[in-house]
Design an enzyme around this catalytic site. Sequence first.
Site, PDB file in Angstrom:
ATOM      1  N   ALA A 104       0.875  -1.169  -0.162  1.00 59.58           N
ATOM      2  CA  ALA A 104       0.166   0.123  -0.021  1.00 59.58           C
ATOM      3  C   ALA A 104       0.976   1.516  -0.144  1.00 59.58           C
ATOM      4  O   ALA A 104       2.068   1.137   0.240  1.00 59.58           O
ATOM      5  CB  ALA A 104      -0.897  -0.137   1.216  1.00 59.58           C
ATOM      6  N   GLU A 152      -1.554  -9.359  -0.497  1.00 55.95           N
ATOM      7  CA  GLU A 152      -3.118  -9.505  -0.179  1.00 55.95           C
ATOM      8  C   GLU A 152      -3.892  -9.060  -1.501  1.00 55.95           C
ATOM      9  O   GLU A 152      -4.832  -9.762  -1.707  1.00 55.95           O
ATOM     10  CB  GLU A 152      -3.429  -8.097   0.537  1.00 55.95           C
ATOM     11  CG  GLU A 152      -2.967  -8.356   2.122  1.00 55.95           C
ATOM     12  CD  GLU A 152      -3.249  -7.132   2.966  1.00 55.95           C
ATOM     13  OE1 GLU A 152      -3.802  -7.343   4.330  1.00 55.95           O
ATOM     14  OE2 GLU A 152      -2.858  -6.254   2.445  1.00 55.95           O
ATOM     15  N   GLU A 198       4.029  -5.680   7.537  1.00 50.83           N
ATOM     16  CA  GLU A 198       3.324  -4.623   8.153  1.00 50.83           C
ATOM     17  C   GLU A 198       3.716  -4.437   9.503  1.00 50.83           C
ATOM     18  O   GLU A 198       3.978  -3.248  10.257  1.00 50.83           O
ATOM     19  CB  GLU A 198       1.937  -4.828   7.846  1.00 50.83           C
ATOM     20  CG  GLU A 198       1.210  -4.532   6.656  1.00 50.83           C
ATOM     21  CD  GLU A 198       1.034  -5.702   5.803  1.00 50.83           C
ATOM     22  OE1 GLU A 198       0.446  -5.687   4.840  1.00 50.83           O
ATOM     23  OE2 GLU A 198       1.775  -6.762   6.352  1.00 50.83           O
TER      24      GLU A 198
END
Length: 297
Positions: A105, A151, A171
């Site tokens: 992300a 993901e 993460e």
Amino acid sequence: MAAALRTFLRPAAAALPRARPPPPLRNPAGTRGCSAGSTFQYLLVQKTGAQKNVGLIQLNRPQALNALCEGLMAELRQALEAMESDPQVGAIVLTGSQKAFAAGADIKEMQNKTFQECYNGAFLGGWDKVSVVRKPIIAAVNGYALGGGCELAMMCDIIYAGEKAQFGQPEILLGTIPGAGGTQRLTRAVGKSLAMEMVLTGDRISAAEAKEAGLVSKVFPVEKLLDAAIACAEKIASNSKLVAALAKESVNAAFETTLTEGNRTEKRLFYATFATDDRKEGMTAFVEKRKAKFTDS
């Protein structure tokens, strides 16, 4: 017949070094621009295959290693909706560059978000669009598939990997946890122990390790990956689109429900195929020893 069956179907990363922009997506034989004519900032969208029945979507944000910013994900939803509604498209291939499928992300976008903003705005909620598309999606993963990139790949139905691909959920190294299905889909794919190790350490696994663990189905040389994914998509698209959607729903039921409920879903969808022209054509063609000509969409 397809309309009569609608009730049976469900409604429908850590910082990495910057790289030079990778070469643009090579046009496989028979590739042409998507008929919708949409112009995207972060995607390259095409139709490909001998019958032009495969949708090809390339993440195209090379300066950021295809980091999944809000703009890119909004465009991806738009492209998937166009593919979903296109009766010519029977399967979709999602890919990135040779350097990165998607490195995660966009950390700069989320760096200053608060709990209230995330909760009230349902942050990352729109990402699930990939997992509810009825048409089969193949992720063709080269390079980094980390964090949100991993993901995103796991939201697809099949993952093909280039031999240099790397998968991970780093993460924890940023002081947070996966937020788009990483702890859930990864655990179901590779088991609790490996998933826990990856999530708690941020360590990556190679394409070969991912295949051994069951995360990806096949591994190819980097330069052959895209052609292999398109070939698989063409094979899928040559079958009944309606029955493929039923089959996908049934397999997903095994992934998401109990064995009893999954078997119940399978029986319901199996019976549903007997209301389709394609089931009749497929069995008739088999008996008559000829190739089936499927028409349902």
